[in-house]
Design an enzyme around this catalytic site. Structure first.
Site, PDB file in Angstrom:
ATOM      1  N   ARG A 110    -112.899 -62.287  80.496  1.00 56.27           N
ATOM      2  CA  ARG A 110    -112.645 -61.539  81.739  1.00 56.27           C
ATOM      3  C   ARG A 110    -111.364 -60.713  81.607  1.00 56.27           C
ATOM      4  NH1 ARG A 110    -114.744 -63.551  86.567  1.00 56.27           N
ATOM      5  NH2 ARG A 110    -113.738 -61.696  87.412  1.00 56.27           N
ATOM      6  N   HIS A 158    -121.144 -58.642  91.514  1.00 59.56           N
ATOM      7  CA  HIS A 158    -119.910 -59.085  90.854  1.00 59.56           C
ATOM      8  C   HIS A 158    -119.828 -58.329  89.512  1.00 59.56           C
ATOM      9  CE1 HIS A 158    -116.447 -61.278  89.864  1.00 59.56           C
ATOM     10  NE2 HIS A 158    -116.885 -62.524  89.912  1.00 59.56           N
ATOM     11  N   ASP A 205    -125.729 -69.878  88.004  1.00 53.49           N
ATOM     12  CA  ASP A 205    -124.567 -69.735  88.894  1.00 53.49           C
ATOM     13  C   ASP A 205    -124.723 -70.764  90.015  1.00 53.49           C
ATOM     14  OD1 ASP A 205    -122.287 -68.821  90.169  1.00 53.49           O
ATOM     15  OD2 ASP A 205    -123.127 -66.887  90.796  1.00 53.49           O
ATOM     16  N   CYS A 243    -120.837 -68.345  85.138  1.00 53.12           N
ATOM     17  CA  CYS A 243    -119.646 -67.557  85.470  1.00 53.12           C
ATOM     18  C   CYS A 243    -118.505 -68.435  85.985  1.00 53.12           C
ATOM     19  CB  CYS A 243    -120.008 -66.490  86.489  1.00 53.12           C
ATOM     20  SG  CYS A 243    -120.847 -67.169  87.928  1.00 53.12           S
ATOM     21  N   ARG A 248    -111.773 -58.471  96.666  1.00 49.27           N
ATOM     22  CA  ARG A 248    -112.813 -59.503  96.746  1.00 49.27           C
ATOM     23  C   ARG A 248    -113.101 -59.698  98.217  1.00 49.27           C
ATOM     24  NH1 ARG A 248    -113.609 -65.197  93.692  1.00 49.27           N
ATOM     25  NH2 ARG A 248    -114.101 -63.686  92.111  1.00 49.27           N
ATOM     26  N   GLN A 285    -117.681 -59.505  86.431  1.00 50.48           N
ATOM     27  CA  GLN A 285    -118.252 -60.673  85.758  1.00 50.48           C
ATOM     28  C   GLN A 285    -119.387 -60.245  84.817  1.00 50.48           C
ATOM     29  OE1 GLN A 285    -117.349 -64.168  86.284  1.00 50.48           O
ATOM     30  NE2 GLN A 285    -118.476 -64.185  84.364  1.00 50.48           N
TER      31      GLN A 285
HETATM   32  N1   CP Z   1    -116.277 -66.249  88.133  1.00 44.52           N
HETATM   33  C1   CP Z   1    -115.332 -65.970  89.053  1.00 44.52           C
HETATM   34  O1   CP Z   1    -115.316 -64.882  89.635  1.00 44.52           O
HETATM   35  O2   CP Z   1    -114.418 -66.961  89.239  1.00 44.52           O
HETATM   36  P1   CP Z   1    -113.348 -67.027  90.438  1.00 44.52           P
HETATM   37  O3   CP Z   1    -114.120 -67.163  91.712  1.00 44.52           O
HETATM   38  O4   CP Z   1    -112.504 -68.213  90.122  1.00 44.52           O
HETATM   39  O5   CP Z   1    -112.562 -65.745  90.426  1.00 44.52           O
END
Ligand code: CP
Length: 312
Positions: free
Chosen positions: A296, A133, A229, A268, A106, A136
């Site tokens: 997820r 992402h 989002d 998300c 990430r 997601q």
């Molecule tokens: N939706 C998502 O990626 O959540 P986090 O940022 O908590 O990983």
């Protein structure tokens, strides 16, 4: 020599592979729900999970995904790595490739994932960047499939920042799976043209319709799913007030959901109640945000199994 498969973008998978990942996820979830918590197809293999930014869902579900496939996750924060003291990403990629079987990361800058993938000899998986992402979006397609029983012809409407990383990945995944995707966004926050160009190429094959417009009420007419989002992504804090001002007309509230009829609501998470969504919408019967979060885990197991050639 076998090509190393990465998932930096949703479009790193072919459409038939994306459908295969969804089928694997369905089977893995069914087995999990039947009580089979561990399916040890990654026994003896390890996955590095690098976090440059905070995470709740991705952090927990990815670590558990590796564990439930019988593998060994190694969670690393950038702060605890030599990366934070200037070790180049390309060196990190080559060193980790000699220890682990996959690297998930990430990051703030999407280019950093591209760099990791260029120098890694094991699969690199995007756990969120400022551009996409994919985990997601793939998971969300699974949730839509689970709820509606189909994907082709489903009308998915994203309301908010069209340049959002989740919006970008949803546009790609939708176009690959025959989902019609409408993005309602301010004119200054339209999706990246390169994403739209790639999506249009898939859509020519799948029949998916990709539409960008600016009126949220017009966008939600006939929607099966209304999705939003956060307005201010991690790393955009300096733009917070300006973005909130521009995006104010794009709040998903009870009035907008009424225009959408019986549409389901997706987010998300994490959500900012009172900004992009109101409390009554996220807490309503049509909200499927907790199922989204749950899925997820199952979808990420499917992605890991597929990229690592593990037979499930
Ligand atoms: N939706 C998502 O990626 O959540 P986090 O940022 O908590 O990983």
């Amino acid at each position: 020599m076998k090509r190393v498969r990465h998932l930096v973008s949703v479009s790193d998978l072919e459409p038939f592979e994306l459908r295969q990942v969804l089928r694997i996820a369905r089977m893995l979830k069914a087995r999990y729900m039947a009580g089979e918590r561990i399916i040890p197809v990654l026994r003896g293999r390890s996955v590095a999970l690098i976090f440059e930014k905070p995470s709740t869902r991705t952090r927990v579900s990815m670590e558990l995904a590796v564990v439930q496939l019988g593998g060994h996750p190694i969670v690393l924060t950038k702060k605890a790595m030599q990366l934070s003291r200037g070790e180049p990403l390309k060196d990190t990629a080559r060193v980790l490739s000699r220890y682990v079987d996959a690297i998930a990361a990430r990051v703030y800058r999407h280019e950093d994932l591209v760099e990791l993938a260029r120098y890694s000899s094991v699969p690199v998986i995007n756990m969120l960047s400022d551009y996409e992402h994919p985990l997601q979006a793939i998971s969300d397609m699974f949730t839509i499939w689970e709820i509606l029983g189909r994907l082709r012809g489903v009308n998915l409407v994203f309301i908010g920042d069209g340049r959002d990383n989740v919006a970008h990945s949803l546009i790609l995944a939708a176009s690959m799976l025959g989902v019609n995707m409408t993005v309602a966004c301010p004119p200054e926050l339209k999706p990246d043209e390169r994403i739209l160009e790639v999506a249009e190429r898939y859509a020519a094959d799948t029949g998916s319709r990709i539409t960008v417009l600016h009126d949220p009420v017009e966008a939600v007419k006939g929607a099966d799913i209304v999705y939003t989002d956060v307005w201010v992504s991690m790393g955009e804090e300096a733009l917070a007030e300006e973005k909130k001002r521009i995006l104010r007309p794009y709040q998903v509230n009870g009035k907008l959901m009424k225009e959408a009829g019986k549409a389901y609501f997706m987010h998300c998470l994490p959500a900012h109640r009172g900004e992009e969504v109101t409390d009554d919408v996220i807490e309503s019967e049509r909200s499927i945000v907790w199922l989204q979060a749950e899925n997820r885990l199952h979808v990420q197991k499917a992605v890991l199994a597929y990229l690592l050639n593990a037979r499930v």
